[in-house]
Design an enzyme around this catalytic site. Structure first.
Site, PDB file in Angstrom:
ATOM      1  CE  LYS B  89      37.197  50.093  42.137  1.00 15.11           C
ATOM      2  NZ  LYS B  89      35.859  50.620  41.788  1.00 15.11           N
ATOM      3  CB  SER B 164      33.387  47.576  42.188  1.00 11.79           C
ATOM      4  OG  SER B 164      33.684  48.896  41.755  1.00 11.79           O
ATOM      5  CB  SER B 188      31.630  51.187  42.443  1.00 14.20           C
ATOM      6  OG  SER B 188      31.043  50.067  41.848  1.00 14.20           O
TER       7      SER B 188
END
Lengths: 95, 497
Positions: B89, B164, B188
């Site tokens: 990420k 997210s 997330s």
């Protein structure tokens, strides 16, 4: 809780955020909606409840007061918008 | 005409294998890390334009690392993860590689160092394929707030992958990477895993180092992984979990072997089902899927009992005071002076700060900074922030009480399957409520995990398993044994098989 456009301007200034005039009503609207939503916490009885800042009951760890990092100014300043002679440049602050 | 490696890749169906199976194949010299890496890079090149799962693809760097891994394997000094491709990420700092956090603010930021999670996975021999797209500064539940545009869900490109960590989830779901890292401040990792049919774990607060993970809300942030199976997650947890002196809230406590613990028997396991999870906002078909999953656990020897977490409904409002408050403080570091976006021709220092931040941050990040600034401001602190810290105590207290009676808590990860792009962008509160079952776990600092438990309208839905502090081994074993009885986790979205 309804925030006025002036409230939003004040909050934006405190947060050091430039917000365009045309966006102010939308933020006033959104932020009021968020504050209304979190206002339901008022109904919870928290008499004699201790506030919780952190999920684990632990104290701040201390370490030896020893140098563990080497100077990497040049490397770090590669990401800086404007530097000169190892210094970060900003607009003039003191006349 | 697809590239040569894509054909070979499909011939061998490497991308349908789990991380665990690929590790075995590498060790048995059935394939090389370079072949595997080339194949995933080819899939990224082919599919990423439609999914927008990656912000940065590291073709040359990945191939160099893969060749080094192959040399290790040949010499016989390979570890369990040597040569396995992985995506990170874009919230994790990666040395010499752009680390944007999904924001214009950091569009020009090349990290001078590695996050601990990245450093550990590099040292373990994994091959970084690239950096995945995400909600800006991890603030969102749909991966639509990214400066780099929204991520699409491989199960239906008109829908969001959750957020997210939506880029990580979309990448693994479409098999553009066998596994990816994520972060979970209020759901997330778990919510995008649920919305894309994957396994996602958020460990106990303090279990995995936050060093080099760009801060959103420091008392809630925790790194995790998104994988196809619990077994794969256990493999990665064995590497990323553990004490790090560079994170002041990292916990110094022994790390069990999560892979070795996967087969611990479930007989006698006490599962709690909180009635608050079955609220009017829950799609009843998701609720039915939870009950179906519980019947499998009963078959495996677990006992299910109803429990109550009376203050759980306070978790979203509590979260939306605590998280923005911490965010407004954390994001004050972005000042246009030392790194990140700087506005053109500032007239004075105030102008430099406000315009750099005004231009660098998107609308949702600005909303959260302003919410946080407001709840911390003089005259409102007690009414909002202090109050939320107290309701946070109540929420944690309910969990502690429940764990006196049960070993694990189960329920839905998200109230509905993946929603449409743009469906919830007009009203922030509607978006926030998608994490209604996730936020409380972060507020309490507990470990949580999501595994696929079926489909609603052809879209995957997730079962959330919440454990007591540092009980990740039991969470993973419980998930693993469900996955031996079911095949939801083996489904691949149409077009990506």
């Amino acid at each position: 809780m309804s925030l006025t456009p002036d409230d939003v301007r004040t909050i934006a200034r405190l947060a050091r955020l430039a917000v365009s005039e045309q966006d102010i009503p939308r933020y006033a609207n959104n932020l009021s909606r968020i504050l209304d939503f979190v206002a339901q916490l008022d109904k919870a009885d928290t008499t004699s409840v201790a506030p919780m800042a952190h999920p684990l009951d632990m104290s701040q760890r201390l370490r030896e007061d020893a140098v563990t990092e080497s100077g990497q100014r040049e490397l770090f300043q590669k990401n800086a918008p404007q530097v000169e002679a190892g210094l970060y440049l900003v607009p003039k602050v003191i006349e | 005409m697809p590239p040569r490696f894509l054909i070979r890749f499909h011939d061998f169906n490497m991308h349908t294998k789990t991380l665990t199976q690929l590790a075995r194949d590498l060790k048995a010299h059935k394939l090389s890390s370079e072949e595997l890496t080339r194949a995933y890079l080819a899939r990224i090149e082919h599919f990423n334009p439609e999914l927008n799962a990656f912000i940065t693809v590291l073709r040359q760097q990945a191939l160099t690392t893969a060749r080094a891994a192959d040399a290790c394997i040949r010499k016989g000094d390979a570890g369990p993860l040597t040569g396995l491709p992985i995506a990170h990420k874009d919230i994790f700092c990666t040395q010499g590689v752009k680390t944007s956090c999904g924001s214009k603010m950091l569009d020009n930021f090349i990290s001078p160092y590695d996050a601990t999670v990245v450093e550990r996975l590099n040292k373990a021999g994994t091959v970084m394929l690239g950096k995945t797209n995400m909600d800006e500064f991890a603030m969102g539940s749909s991966s639509e707030t990214s400066f780099y545009g929204p991520v699409k869900n491989p199960w239906d490109p008109t829908r969001v992958p959750g957020g997210s960590s939506g880029g990580s989830a979309a990448a693994v779901a479409a098999r553009l990477a066998p596994a990816a890292t994520g972060t979970d401040t209020g759901g997330s990792v778990r919510q995008p895993a649920a919305l894309t049919g994957l396994t996602g774990i958020k460990p106990t607060y303090g279990r995995v180092s936050r060093y080099g993970m760009i801060a959103f809300a420091s008392s809630l942030d925790q790194a995790g992984v998104i994988t196809c199976t619990a077994e794969d997650a256990a493999m990665l947890m064995n590497v990323i979990a553990g004490f790090d002196e560079r994170d002041s809230t990292s916990v110094d406590r022994p790390v069990p072997d999560y892979v070795a613990a996967l087969d611990q028997p479930l007989k006698g396991l006490r599962i709690g089902l909180p009635k608050e999870f079955f609220d009017p906002g829950l799609d009843t078909r998701v609720g039915d899927a939870v009950h179906a999953a519980l019947s499998i656990y009963k078959k495996l020897g677990a006992a299910v009992r109803d429990i109550s977490l009376p203050n759980f409904p306070l978790s979203v409002p509590t979260y939306y005071v605590v998280a923005p408050a911490e965010a407004s403080s954390n994001l004050s570091r972005f000042d246009g002076v030392r790194y990140g976006h700087r506005c053109e021709n500032p007239v004075d220092l105030m102008d430099l700060y406000t315009r750099s931040r005004g231009e660098g941050f998107g609308a949702e990040v600005k909303r959260r900074i302003m919410t946080g600034t407001y709840v911390l401001s003089a005259g409102y602190y007690d009414a909002y922030y202090l109050k939320a810290q107290k309701t946070r105590t109540l929420i944690r207290g309910d969990f502690l009480e429940a764990f006196k009676q049960v070993d694990l808590i189960m329920g839905p990860t998200a109230p509905t399957p993946a929603f449409k792009l743009g469906e919830k962008t007009d009203d922030p509160v509607t978006m926030y409520l998608n994490d209604i079952y996730a936020n409380g776990v972060n507020l309490a600092g507990l470990p949580g995990l999501s595994i696929p438990m079926g489909f609603v309208d052809g879209l995957p839905v997730g079962l959330q398993i919440i454990g007591n502090y540092f009980d990740e081994a039991r969470l993973l074993a419980t998930a693993h044994q469900y996955q031996r009885e079911t095949d939801w986790h083996t489904r691949i979205p149409q077009g990506y098989e």
